[in-house]
Write an enzyme that holds these catalytic residues in place. Sequence first.
Site, PDB file in Angstrom:
ATOM      1  CE  LYS A  21      -3.967  -1.771   2.487  1.00 49.19           C
ATOM      2  NZ  LYS A  21      -4.919  -1.637   3.548  1.00 49.19           N
ATOM      3  NE  ARG A  22       5.142   0.691   4.130  1.00 50.66           N
ATOM      4  CZ  ARG A  22       4.622  -0.437   4.612  1.00 50.66           C
ATOM      5  NH1 ARG A  22       3.502  -0.408   5.276  1.00 50.66           N
ATOM      6  NH2 ARG A  22       5.221  -1.593   4.420  1.00 50.66           N
TER       7      ARG A  22
END
Length: 507
Positions: free
Chosen positions: A266-267
């Site tokens: 996600k990062r």
Amino acid sequence: MSKPVRVRFAPSPTGPLHIGGVRTALYNYLFAKKQGGTFILRIEDTDQTRYIKGAEEYIQEALKWSGIVPDEGPEKGGDYGPYRQSDRKAGYGKFVQQLIDEDKAYYAFDSAEELTEMREQAKKAKMPNWQYNSITRNSMKNSLTLSKDEVQAKLDANEPYAVRIKIPRNEEVRFHDTIRGWIVVNTSNLDDKVIFKSDGMPTYHMANVIDDYNMKISHVIRGEEWLPSAPLHVLLYRFLGWEDAMPEFAHLPLILKPDGNGKLSKRDGDRLGFPVFPINWKNPETGETASGYREQGYFPEAFTNMLAFLGWNPGSDQEIYPLQDLIDAFSLERVGKAGAKFDAKKTVWFNEQYLKNTENKKLAELLVPVLKEQEIEFNTAQLPSICGLLKERASFLTEMVQNGLYFFKAPNEYDEKTINKKWKENAPHIVEDLKAAFSRTDYTAQSLKEAFETYLAQNELSFGKAGPVLRVAITGSGMGPSLYDICAILGQKEVESRINKALKELP
Ligand code: GLU
């Protein structure tokens, strides 16, 4: 008789769904639909400390856009609801109590500080991986070491506690994974995980197993990151006396970064030059927006087609699989164990294929809002033919508009290279002549082509001398689809007015 296929996608609303999560949902959905089974959405929100506002709505919307529609879930309802774990809170306690009563779980009163202290001491003693387990629990503060009265006194005083599973020592846990085969783990490698907290909420492991059992889940299809938890879940089934009803497990391979260096996370946001989210996600805390495939102009079916191929393959060369074809072709047996590298170029390629395969009439409908948003005037009747020409050279609807602005308004700028190299010779004369030659036709693409070729032959001109200058006068651009088609769509009046304009404005 084998039990009915019931599978679930069980995300925690701790943030936006990452494309890996969508792929898990997709594989569950494809498997269910192929088997004539039921696809369930269950929101796992027992950890209130990690709850993010808007995440559940985001998950629902992302699934809807992707075409992965649950048969049962918080929105749709169903016979096994509620489908949000916080709404099922009252149902978990009795199973926890059952495990405590049968000496398969116990109360632990160690505070967070005491646990940290234990870990620190272990580290100093060169045992960095301290765990609360079948050995260490004997020297901790719990209902196995304290007397019955002491335990009762703590509970009566409302002291915070955790219930931990009592993992047996040195036993084998065996289970079958459809993708990975038989898995055998020795319980000495497992720790006494917390399964319930004094806030009255079970933890993920306990709630997950109880709900899978109560919702009659037949197959648990989820990401590889849950594989280490599976032995604990198998033990919970055993302890609760539900082993016969235990679902079949299938742990999906990871989606890796394009260079294969670790899991796509996600990062990664937009950092790698492509979105990792299905639809835009606006972080409620920072207000920042991470981009999604929907807003980048992807067709939902191109997106699901691309995702399906990250970990699965049909065993043939065919790559274009709209959702229904994916359903027909999908099987867990063809899901691989190895991580699948994300390929940004291939992702664009998929969209390109769907763009080309979409009927011109349908594309025209989709183009209308894009044109309106950009305040571009258009003639609805012309849109399908325009789409037919532009879709051959674009990957996205918005790119079609960018490339084909000249269909909607006369150019104000002209491709410099063509002007400098070609126009300055004797272009004005050529485009004048062509304007006249065209005016003697019925302005269909075919007759314009014939008039053009006749003109070239009569004047012993090559295409390269006349084609680019006529194109630049009419479209402003140095390249594009067939000029005869463009002129036929624009019509005589517009073509002549553009040629006149170019003759006036160009050197
Ligand atoms: N709530 C877990 C998650 O967020 C579900 C894992 C599972 O499918 O068991 O991924």
